[in-house]
Motif scaffolding. Structure first.
Motif, PDB file in Angstrom:
ATOM      1  N   ASP A  29     -27.870  -3.175 -32.233  1.00  0.00           N
ATOM      2  CA  ASP A  29     -27.674  -4.565 -31.804  1.00  0.00           C
ATOM      3  C   ASP A  29     -28.764  -4.834 -30.772  1.00  0.00           C
ATOM      4  O   ASP A  29     -29.738  -4.072 -30.686  1.00  0.00           O
ATOM      5  CB  ASP A  29     -26.239  -4.820 -31.324  1.00  0.00           C
ATOM      6  N   THR A  84     -29.539  -6.193 -35.705  1.00  0.00           N
ATOM      7  CA  THR A  84     -29.797  -7.566 -35.282  1.00  0.00           C
ATOM      8  C   THR A  84     -31.292  -7.872 -35.148  1.00  0.00           C
ATOM      9  O   THR A  84     -31.654  -9.038 -35.057  1.00  0.00           O
ATOM     10  CB  THR A  84     -29.100  -7.854 -33.938  1.00  0.00           C
ATOM     11  N   CYS A  95     -25.602 -11.373 -43.620  1.00  0.00           N
ATOM     12  CA  CYS A  95     -25.451 -11.538 -42.176  1.00  0.00           C
ATOM     13  C   CYS A  95     -24.395 -10.570 -41.621  1.00  0.00           C
ATOM     14  O   CYS A  95     -24.566 -10.010 -40.549  1.00  0.00           O
ATOM     15  CB  CYS A  95     -25.061 -12.980 -41.902  1.00  0.00           C
ATOM     16  N   ASN A  96     -23.323 -10.356 -42.367  1.00  0.00           N
ATOM     17  CA  ASN A  96     -22.273  -9.460 -41.867  1.00  0.00           C
ATOM     18  C   ASN A  96     -22.786  -8.035 -41.711  1.00  0.00           C
ATOM     19  O   ASN A  96     -22.487  -7.360 -40.745  1.00  0.00           O
ATOM     20  CB  ASN A  96     -21.075  -9.458 -42.815  1.00  0.00           C
ATOM     21  N   ARG A 111     -23.158  -5.439 -34.200  1.00  0.00           N
ATOM     22  CA  ARG A 111     -22.625  -5.812 -32.873  1.00  0.00           C
ATOM     23  C   ARG A 111     -21.245  -5.174 -32.672  1.00  0.00           C
ATOM     24  O   ARG A 111     -20.945  -4.636 -31.601  1.00  0.00           O
ATOM     25  CB  ARG A 111     -22.506  -7.335 -32.765  1.00  0.00           C
ATOM     26  N   LEU A 112     -20.404  -5.252 -33.709  1.00  0.00           N
ATOM     27  CA  LEU A 112     -19.044  -4.702 -33.583  1.00  0.00           C
ATOM     28  C   LEU A 112     -19.089  -3.180 -33.372  1.00  0.00           C
ATOM     29  O   LEU A 112     -18.308  -2.631 -32.592  1.00  0.00           O
ATOM     30  CB  LEU A 112     -18.233  -5.036 -34.847  1.00  0.00           C
ATOM     31  N   ALA A 146     -25.869  -8.219 -38.891  1.00  0.00           N
ATOM     32  CA  ALA A 146     -25.680  -8.772 -37.540  1.00  0.00           C
ATOM     33  C   ALA A 146     -24.261  -8.538 -37.037  1.00  0.00           C
ATOM     34  O   ALA A 146     -24.065  -7.917 -35.992  1.00  0.00           O
ATOM     35  CB  ALA A 146     -26.010 -10.263 -37.538  1.00  0.00           C
ATOM     36  N   THR A 147     -23.262  -8.973 -37.795  1.00  0.00           N
ATOM     37  CA  THR A 147     -21.880  -8.888 -37.301  1.00  0.00           C
ATOM     38  C   THR A 147     -21.464  -7.435 -37.080  1.00  0.00           C
ATOM     39  O   THR A 147     -21.016  -7.063 -35.990  1.00  0.00           O
ATOM     40  CB  THR A 147     -20.911  -9.549 -38.318  1.00  0.00           C
ATOM     41  N   TYR A 148     -21.614  -6.605 -38.128  1.00  0.00           N
ATOM     42  CA  TYR A 148     -21.155  -5.211 -37.998  1.00  0.00           C
ATOM     43  C   TYR A 148     -21.955  -4.399 -36.973  1.00  0.00           C
ATOM     44  O   TYR A 148     -21.362  -3.645 -36.212  1.00  0.00           O
ATOM     45  CB  TYR A 148     -21.134  -4.513 -39.362  1.00  0.00           C
ATOM     46  N   GLY A 155     -29.975 -11.054 -38.901  1.00  0.00           N
ATOM     47  CA  GLY A 155     -28.977 -11.358 -39.939  1.00  0.00           C
ATOM     48  C   GLY A 155     -29.534 -11.341 -41.344  1.00  0.00           C
ATOM     49  O   GLY A 155     -28.796 -11.458 -42.320  1.00  0.00           O
ATOM     50  N   ALA A 193     -13.590 -11.064 -36.011  1.00  0.00           N
ATOM     51  CA  ALA A 193     -14.923 -11.392 -36.540  1.00  0.00           C
ATOM     52  C   ALA A 193     -14.911 -11.594 -38.049  1.00  0.00           C
ATOM     53  O   ALA A 193     -15.644 -12.431 -38.575  1.00  0.00           O
ATOM     54  CB  ALA A 193     -15.902 -10.287 -36.180  1.00  0.00           C
ATOM     55  N   ARG A 194     -14.102 -10.814 -38.764  1.00  0.00           N
ATOM     56  CA  ARG A 194     -14.214 -10.848 -40.231  1.00  0.00           C
ATOM     57  C   ARG A 194     -12.909 -11.115 -40.984  1.00  0.00           C
ATOM     58  O   ARG A 194     -12.939 -11.240 -42.204  1.00  0.00           O
ATOM     59  CB  ARG A 194     -14.784  -9.502 -40.737  1.00  0.00           C
TER      60      ARG A 194
END
Ligand SMILES: Cc1cc2nc3c(=O)[nH]c(=O)nc-3n(C[C@H](O)[C@H](O)[C@H](O)COP(=O)(O)OP(=O)(O)OC[C@H]3O[C@@H](n4cnc5c(N)ncnc54)[C@H](O)[C@@H]3O)c2cc1C
Length: 435
Positions: A81, A218, A378-379, A386-387, A382-384, A222, A417-418
């Motif tokens: 991230d 990141t 993007c998931n 960060r998580l 970027a999302t995963y 994304g 988030a998801r």
């Protein structure tokens, strides 16, 4: 220009073209190889990891004089991230073997060496010569080429198109389509020069040992993309690539991503104090199995990146290029040895041989992979990341919060988030992609 007729003309002196030209010339065929660059390798870009097994099948004793940088003993896979990386590292002394399996190389030097071998095998190699069109006869068979040099056509029984992913000859002649933006990545790369001992100290290496880092997260904002850092003897190759369609949709530019990668707190110390001497940008075919075009026809075959033979999932390209070039050449030699004409029917042998090799088997295995990573990416990018970073920090910080609450907070962050359904669906898609 050249008046005589050749057994084969090879267009391009990259990995696939050199493999094809060397294999045919060393079997006694009269080969002409044409390269538009000032010298072989001057136009070519790679990370670059070179896979020894595939070169050994062409030049078994290549280690004696090939310009190799470092043999790889360590691979790091990072999910990043903005401030962290979560990683898997694998390092083994077993890779310090007599005949190492993977090396870093610098293409400008490596391609020159490979081209010297092609010449020594007996091929005629002409650089600074751009093939401008394929020549066909009245029956629409490819029978030669025209170049930007003065003079007429040059004729051959078969033309090997090894013109790379951006090659225009095949598309112009209607042999295949120009790759679509969603099937090619644009990668940019810089060479950061540092003293040998600094590289060895920073990565814990000795002698010719090498380390590579491959990173998603990141830094690609994304988009489906991969960052890489490869250690050479006195330089570090650092780059990042994303799909062309993603760059267009997100209005992002590759050098902005490369800047972000260079300034990431996990990367910055590794290249600190380096001098950047080279910058390059190049396309990478990432369409997978479904993007492979027609590979042969009357008087022609297509090999390497021009045929989209690139395994984006495993970041392998040069080995598929060398193997397809070698196999196409072996098929041509076989047809020639039984005095067969270079017809579509006879050249189908190339495809039959390639289908049996790892090249097509690997690409077929991951035929849906690009679609998975290119849809809703993007998931994954970027999302995963960060998580994962939040979860790792939450786990590592000892602050008096009971562990059960930490676990609940991590689970809640993923669901927020998801959603539960989103998580299950992403897990299933990922599992199917790697099945
Ligand atoms: C940034 C980046 C990193 C990569 N990293 C790796 C890696 O670490 N490991 C790996 O295995 N692969 C990697 N690859 C992929 C690898 O570089 C390619 O798969 C490989 O170079 C393909 O070889 P090729 O011979 O098919 O094409 P190329 O190497 O592109 O060669 C094509 C040649 O054809 C010539 N040419 C084109 N048109 C004409 C014409 N009309 N007339 C005459 N000559 C012409 C070009 O000048 C060029 O020399 C990477 C690619 C990039 C862009």
């Amino acid at each position: 220009m050249i008046e005589e007729k050749f057994d084969a003309i090879v267009i391009g002196a990259g990995m696939s073209g050199n493999a094809a030209a060397y294999t045919m010339a060393s079997q006694g065929l009269k080969v002409l190889q044409l390269e538009r660059g000032e010298y072989p390798g001057s136009k070519n870009v790679q990370g670059a990891i070179m896979y020894a097994n595939m070169l050994e099948k062409i030049i078994p004793d290549f280690r004696d004089d090939a310009p190799l940088e470092r043999h790889l003993v360590e691979q790091r896979l990072w999910v990043m991230d903005d401030t962290s990386h979560t990683g898997i590292h694998y390092r083994s002394d077993d890779f310090n073997e007599a005949k190492p399996n993977r090396y870093t190389i610098i293409r400008a030097q490596f391609d020159k060496w490979f081209s010297r071998k092609v010449r020594e095998a007996g091929a005629t190699v002409l650089c600074e010569t751009t093939v401008t069109e394929l020549v066909r006869d009245a029956k629409d068979r490819v029978v030669g080429v025209r170049t930007d040099r003065a003079g007429g056509a040059i004729f051959a029984d078969v033309v090997v198109l090894a013109e790379g992913v951006s090659g225009l000859l095949g598309p112009r002649a209607g042999l295949r389509e120009i790759p679509k933006p969603q099937t090619v990545a644009l990668a940019v790369k810089e060479m950061h020069f540092l003293p040998e001992e600094v590289i060895e100290q920073r990565f814990g290496l000795k002698g010719d040992e090498g380390c590579v880092i491959e990173a998603v997260g990141t830094t690609s904002r994304g988009m489906a993309g991969l960052g890489f850092l490869y250690t050479n003897k006195e330089s570090i190759s650092l780059g990042i690539g994303c799909l062309v369609s993603d760059f267009a949709a997100m209005m992002e530019s590759p050098y902005v991503l490369l800047d972000a990668l260079k300034n990431h707190p996990s990367i910055r110390p590794l290249i600190a104090g380096s001098e950047v001497k080279e910058y390059a940008a190049h396309l990478i075919p990432e369409g997978g199995y479904k993007a492979i075009p027609q590979l042969f026809g009357d008087g022609w075959v297509v090999v390497g990146d021009a045929a989209q033979l690139n395994n984006a999932v495993h970041r392998e390209g040069s080995n598929l290029a060398m193997t397809s070039g070698r196999i196409a050449a072996e098929a041509i030699v076989k047809v020639k040895s039984r005095n067969g004409p270079m017809t579509k029917r006879n050249l189908a042998l190339y495809k039959a041989m390639l289908d049996k090799s790892f090249v097509v088997k690997d690409l077929r295995k991951y035929k849906d992979m690009p679609a998975l990573l290119h849809t809703n990416s993007c998931n994954f990018f970027a999302t995963y990341p960060r998580l994962m970073s939040q979860a790792a920090q939450n786990f590592m910080r000892v602050d008096g919060t009971p562990k059960i609450e930490k676990e609940k907070a991590t689970t809640a962050a993923f669901i927020k988030a998801r959603s539960r359904w989103g998580l299950v669906s992403d897990a299933v898609r990922l599992a199917f992609a790697w099945r």
